[in-house]
Design an enzyme around this catalytic site. Structure first.
Site, PDB file in Angstrom:
ATOM      1  N   GLU A   1       0.836  -1.208   0.000  1.00  0.00           N
ATOM      2  CA  GLU A   1       0.000   0.000   0.000  1.00  0.00           C
ATOM      3  C   GLU A   1       0.872   1.261   0.000  1.00  0.00           C
ATOM      4  O   GLU A   1       0.538   2.253  -0.652  1.00  0.00           O
ATOM      5  CB  GLU A   1      -0.925   0.021   1.225  1.00  0.00           C
ATOM      6  CG  GLU A   1      -1.978  -1.084   1.249  1.00  0.00           C
ATOM      7  CD  GLU A   1      -3.132  -0.850   0.289  1.00  0.00           C
ATOM      8  OE1 GLU A   1      -3.240   0.250  -0.280  1.00  0.00           O
ATOM      9  OE2 GLU A   1      -3.932  -1.790   0.092  1.00  0.00           O
ATOM     10  N   HIS A  38      -4.838   3.847   3.237  1.00  0.00           N
ATOM     11  CA  HIS A  38      -4.586   2.438   3.589  1.00  0.00           C
ATOM     12  C   HIS A  38      -3.215   2.236   4.219  1.00  0.00           C
ATOM     13  O   HIS A  38      -3.091   1.617   5.280  1.00  0.00           O
ATOM     14  CB  HIS A  38      -4.723   1.552   2.344  1.00  0.00           C
ATOM     15  CG  HIS A  38      -6.084   1.614   1.727  1.00  0.00           C
ATOM     16  ND1 HIS A  38      -6.377   1.062   0.507  1.00  0.00           N
ATOM     17  CD2 HIS A  38      -7.240   2.178   2.170  1.00  0.00           C
ATOM     18  CE1 HIS A  38      -7.649   1.280   0.220  1.00  0.00           C
ATOM     19  NE2 HIS A  38      -8.186   1.964   1.212  1.00  0.00           N
ATOM     20  N   GLU A  48     -11.300  -1.302  -1.320  1.00  0.00           N
ATOM     21  CA  GLU A  48     -10.778  -2.058  -2.470  1.00  0.00           C
ATOM     22  C   GLU A  48     -11.928  -2.642  -3.298  1.00  0.00           C
ATOM     23  O   GLU A  48     -11.854  -2.715  -4.522  1.00  0.00           O
ATOM     24  CB  GLU A  48      -9.831  -3.184  -2.028  1.00  0.00           C
ATOM     25  CG  GLU A  48      -8.707  -2.778  -1.083  1.00  0.00           C
ATOM     26  CD  GLU A  48      -7.637  -1.897  -1.701  1.00  0.00           C
ATOM     27  OE1 GLU A  48      -7.854  -1.372  -2.806  1.00  0.00           O
ATOM     28  OE2 GLU A  48      -6.587  -1.717  -1.045  1.00  0.00           O
ATOM     29  N   HIS A  56     -13.257   0.019  -5.514  1.00  0.00           N
ATOM     30  CA  HIS A  56     -12.318   0.292  -6.621  1.00  0.00           C
ATOM     31  C   HIS A  56     -12.404  -0.807  -7.680  1.00  0.00           C
ATOM     32  O   HIS A  56     -12.369  -0.526  -8.880  1.00  0.00           O
ATOM     33  CB  HIS A  56     -10.880   0.384  -6.087  1.00  0.00           C
ATOM     34  CG  HIS A  56     -10.696   1.479  -5.066  1.00  0.00           C
ATOM     35  ND1 HIS A  56      -9.593   1.570  -4.256  1.00  0.00           N
ATOM     36  CD2 HIS A  56     -11.495   2.521  -4.728  1.00  0.00           C
ATOM     37  CE1 HIS A  56      -9.713   2.629  -3.471  1.00  0.00           C
ATOM     38  NE2 HIS A  56     -10.864   3.218  -3.735  1.00  0.00           N
TER      39      HIS A  56
END
Ligand SMILES: [Fe+2]
Ligand SMILES: [Fe+2]
Length: 326
Positions: A78, A116, A199, A202
């Site tokens: 990340e 994140h 996530e 996304h």
């Protein structure tokens, strides 16, 4: 609608601008509606701070070695966000207008992702179980080393990649959350659950982008999908290393640990592919020429092939002492 015959990649990407703007408000959250790392970690302005840290460290003490190693690997991945943002900017044909939907997407996606690494890094620091200097050196290495995703700056290949990869990170953060909960750290479980939820949004957005490209340019999109699957999707941190360790070597040990505790396995790779095939309705896709049909055949047959290989593979048992773990 533009017809496949007329469409160049650049025209398709430009044509998608309104769609991207629409998906951005659907799949990204405003700053006002977003969680922040501070919501999930001890507040240093309060007198209760030291007690909260004590509790956090007590919970973290019981987390398994492999889980800690996976958490560090996930965090470093990340933290290499600058690589991913700059990579997105190099995709061919993305309109560079800072006020256009594509550039807004890049910035808003990056802004969400940036939380994140912050959240995970701060947790690991407070846990007392990590050699932070070693972890930070790995992060510096990874950003300096970059990556090779084999997408060749092609928007079609790149969005296959991001569709796959955001789904993979959703799975892995979700699994870490489940394992953390099982090992008694509900706060960490909550933190990883929040990351996983981002996530997932996304992944939905990138899958929608590819779905839209399939509408306009099915044959080229199919060929790009096939090409990425032939090359295999590499994880963005595939060059991960520790101080004194060769490029990419640490990454292998990190994925071994992830496989061992079931955070991310070869079965997940196949499941993601299955999901993409269903999402993009590959089986019933029309508008393919002969090469496109062959590409479809290859992709449709791939999950079964990968499952056979995965069945023969044993979970890696090699123990490795990461420099990251104190
Ligand atoms: Fe992320
Ligand atoms: Fe992500």
């Amino acid at each position: 609608m533009i017809t496949a015959a007329l469409a160049s990649r650049g025209e398709v990407i430009k044509w998608m601008e309104d769609f991207v703007a629409e998906k951005m408000s659907e799949f990204l959250k405003s700053v006002e509606d977003s969680w922040q790392p501070a919501d999930l970690l001890p507040d240093a302005t309060l007198d209760s701070f030291f007690d909260e840290i004590k509790d956090l460290r007590e919970r973290a003490r019981d987390l398994s070695y492999d889980l800690m190693a996976v958490l560090v690997g996930d965090t470093i991945t990340e933290e290499a966000l600058p690589t991913y943002e700059s990579w997105l900017m190099t995709i061919d044909g993305l309109p560079q207008d800072p006020n256009g939907p594509w550039m807004k997407w890049n910035r808003a996606w990056t802004a969400e992702e940036n939380r994140h690494g912050d959240a995970l890094n701060r947790y690991l620091y407070l846990s007392g179980r990590i050699n932070m200097r070693e972890m930070e050196a790995s992060t510096q290495y990874l950003i300096a080393d970059g990556f090779d995703l084999q997408t060749d700056s092609d928007p079609y290949r790149s969005f296959v990649y991001t569709s796959f990869q955001e789904t993979a990170t959703n799975i892995s953060h979700r699994r870490v959350a489940q394992i953390a909960k099982k090992q008694g750290d509900n706060q960490l479980a909550k933190l990883c659950g929040h990351v996983a939820a981002d996530e997932a949004r996304h992944a939905k957005a990138y899958k929608a982008f590819v779905g839209k490209i399939f509408e306009a340019d099915p044959n080229e999109m199919m060929l790009a999908f096939e090409d990425m699957m032939r090359k295999k999707i590499v994880m963005p941190a595939h060059y991960m290393r520790e101080l004194g360790v060769d490029l990419g070597k640490t990454f292998g040990h990190f994925t071994d640990a992830a496989q061992r505790i079931g955070v991310y396995t070869s079965a997940d790779y196949t499941d993601i592919l299955d999901g993409l095939i269903a999402e993009w309705k590959i089986e019933t896709l029309t508008g393919l020429n002969e090469a496109g049909e062959r590409a479809r055949d290859y992709v449709m047959a791939l999950p079964a092939r990968l499952k056979r290989v995965a069945d023969r593979m044993k979970a890696p048992s090699l123990e490795y002492k990461f420099r990251w773990i104190a």
